[in-house]
Design an enzyme around this catalytic site. Structure first.
Site, PDB file in Angstrom:
ATOM      1  N   HIS A  48       0.930  -1.282   0.786  1.00 45.82           N
ATOM      2  CA  HIS A  48      -0.198   0.218   0.165  1.00 45.82           C
ATOM      3  C   HIS A  48       0.901   1.231  -0.618  1.00 45.82           C
ATOM      4  CE1 HIS A  48      -3.673  -2.088   1.636  1.00 45.82           C
ATOM      5  NE2 HIS A  48      -2.645  -2.665   1.403  1.00 45.82           N
ATOM      6  N   TYR A 211      -6.116  -7.030  -1.783  1.00 47.85           N
ATOM      7  CA  TYR A 211      -6.083  -6.069  -2.799  1.00 47.85           C
ATOM      8  C   TYR A 211      -5.924  -6.321  -4.135  1.00 47.85           C
ATOM      9  CZ  TYR A 211      -1.533  -5.245  -0.484  1.00 47.85           C
ATOM     10  OH  TYR A 211      -0.528  -4.920  -0.397  1.00 47.85           O
TER      11      TYR A 211
END
Length: 378
Positions: A48, A211
Site C-alpha cells: 500500500h 487487494y
C-alpha cells in the site's frame, strides 16, 4: 546548503533507501546507493502507498507513474472473517493525493529508475563500517571499499549499520507469520462472488488483507497474519500450501475459501519487530525505516514510514548541509520519533481500521507542511 562535494552513502536500496537517494539527489547532494542483492526481481508481494507517501513521490516526479501502474481503491473495507459483516467502510479519498495498492517489484523498479544513472550499485553486501571522525570507510564483502562523509542505514530490520551503532541483537519474533500469495484474476471469474478492491478480513485471532496490485486488476494479492508459536527455520521465508491455508482459515467466509482454492503458490514469512531504539544516529551514521523502527505490517505503513523518514532527513540536511550533519541528525530524530513510534505501536496492536475511524492522522499527513521542531523545543 549543499555544495555537492560531501559524499553520502546509503546502505540498502529498498523503497526507503531508493527514495532517500532520489530525494537527496534532487536536493543537490552527491549520493550513491549500495544494495547487497545482485539485482532486484519481481517478488510476489503487494504494498500500500497512501496519500502521505504520494505527496513525497510528487516531489521527485514519480507520483503519476506509480498511479499509472496501481489499483486505486476508493475505500478500505473491514469485514468479519466468518460472517462477512462490514465493521468499517473507510474512504481513502480526500487526503490530498491518491491511495495506491501496487506490486512491490513494479514500485521498486520505478524508484530505482528515478536515481541518477550510475549511482545504484548492486552486489554490495556491507562487511564493515569505520567512522574515524573525519569520514566513514565502507567495506563490502566483495573486497571493494568506498569512503563517504555520512552513511544512511536503510538496510532493514537486520541492519548491519544498526549493529555498528548498537551492537548485534536479534529482532523479536512476534509470534505471528504472514502468508503471501498472488492470484490471477482470471481464476476468480468462476465464482459468483464480489472481490473488493481493498478489504481486510478479521477473525478472532487472525486476519487476511486482500487487494489488487495492478491498474489492470489482473492480480489479486493476499497477506495474512496468523499466530504461529515459533519460527523454526533459518531462511527468510518458507513455502506454505493450499492445505495449510485451508486449515488456518477453516470455517471462514466463502470469499476467503475461494481465494485459498485459487492459490497456486503461497509462502510463509515470520513477522519480527524491535523495541524502540535508544538512538537513531551516532557520529556520521544514521538510520531510517525498518533499520530503526520496524513494525508488524498490520497498518500497511512500514514502507511509508521509511519514505517519510527519507523526506524528513532530506529536509534536515538541506537546512544544515552535510558539514553540520550532527545538527541535521538531531533535527531528523526530533521530528520523526513521535510519529514513527505512534505508527509502530498502532501497527503492532493490529487495531487500525477494524472499526469506523478517521485515518486523517495517517493519510492526511504532509511532511512538507510540517514546521521543523528544534531539538530544544521537542
Amino acid at each position: 546548503m549543499s555544495n555537492g562535494k560531501e559524499k553520502i552513502a546509503i546502505i540498502g536500496a529498498g523503497l526507503g533507501g531508493a527514495v532517500a537517494g532520489t530525494l537527496l539527489q534532487h536536493a543537490g547532494f552527491d549520493v550513491n546507493v549500495y544494495e547487497q542483492a545482485p539485482a532486484f526481481s519481481r517478488l510476489g508481494a503487494g504494498i500500500h502507498m497512501g496519500p502521505n507517501v504520494l505527496k513525497i513521490f510528487e516531489r521527485i516526479g514519480v507520483d503519476k507513474k506509480v498511479i499509472g501502474i496501481s489499483s486505486t481503491p476508493s475505500h478500505w473495507f473491514s469485514r468479519d472473517g466468518i460472517t462477512g459483516e462490514y465493521t468499517a467502510r473507510v474512504p481513502l479519498e480526500g487526503y490530498g493525493h491518491t491511495y495506491c495498492t501496487v506490486h512491490r517489484g513494479d514500485l521498486q523498479a520505478i524508484q530505482c529508475d528515478a536515481l541518477q544513472p550510475g549511482t545504484l550499485h548492486f552486489g554490495k553486501k556491507l562487511a564493515r563500517l569505520d567512522d574515524n571522525g573525519t569520514d566513514v570507510l565502507i567495506e563490502f564483502e566483495d573486497g571493494t571499499s568506498v569512503r563517504a562523509d555520512i552513511v544512511i542505514g536503510a538496510d532493514g530490520i537486520n541492519s548491519r549499520v544498526r549493529e555498528t551503532l548498537l551492537g548485534e541483537e536479534k529482532p523479536n519474533y512476534s509470534g505471528w507469520v504472514g502468508h503471501r500469495a498472488l492470484i490471477s484474476s482470471d481464476k476468480l471469474k468462476k465464482y459468483d462472488l464480489t472481490f473488493e478492491d481493498c478489504v481486510k478480513w478479521w477473525g478472532p485471532d487472525r486476519h487476511m488483507m486482500v487487494y489488487y496490485t495492478t491498474a489492470r486488476r489482473d492480480e489479486y494479492y493476499y497477506v495474512t497474519g496468523v499466530p504461529h508459536p515459533a519460527w523454526e527455520f533459518d531462511s527468510a521465508f518458507v513455502d506454505s500450501s493450499r492445505d495449510e491455508m485451508a486449515a488456518s482459515f477453516e470455517g471462514y467466509h466463502p470469499i476467503i475459501q475461494a481465494l485459498i482454492e485459487s492459490t497456486d503458490e503461497v509462502t510463509k514469512w515470520p513477522l519480527f519487530n524491535r523495541n524502540p531504539l535508544p538512538l537513531w544516529s551516532k557520529g556520521r551514521l544514521v538510520l531510517l525505516g525498518d533499520a530503526c523502527h520496524p513494525m508488524k505490517p498490520h497498518m500497511a505503513q512500514g514502507a511509508a514510514m521509511a519514505i517519510e523518514d527519507a523526506a524528513m532527513l532530506t529536509r534536515c540536511l538541506q537546512e544544515t548541509g552535510v558539514i553540520d550533519f550532527r545538527t541535521a541528525f538531531g533535527l531528523y530524530e526530533t521530528n520523526r520519533r513521535d510519529r514513527a513510534t505512534r505508527v509502530q505501536s498502532v501497527s503492532n496492536a493490529n487495531t487500525f481500521l477494524l472499526e469506523q475511524e478517521d485515518p486523517a492522522w495517517v493519510y492526511g499527513y504532509d511532511i512538507y507542511a510540517e514546521s521543523l521542531k528544534s531539538e530544544t523545543a521537542a
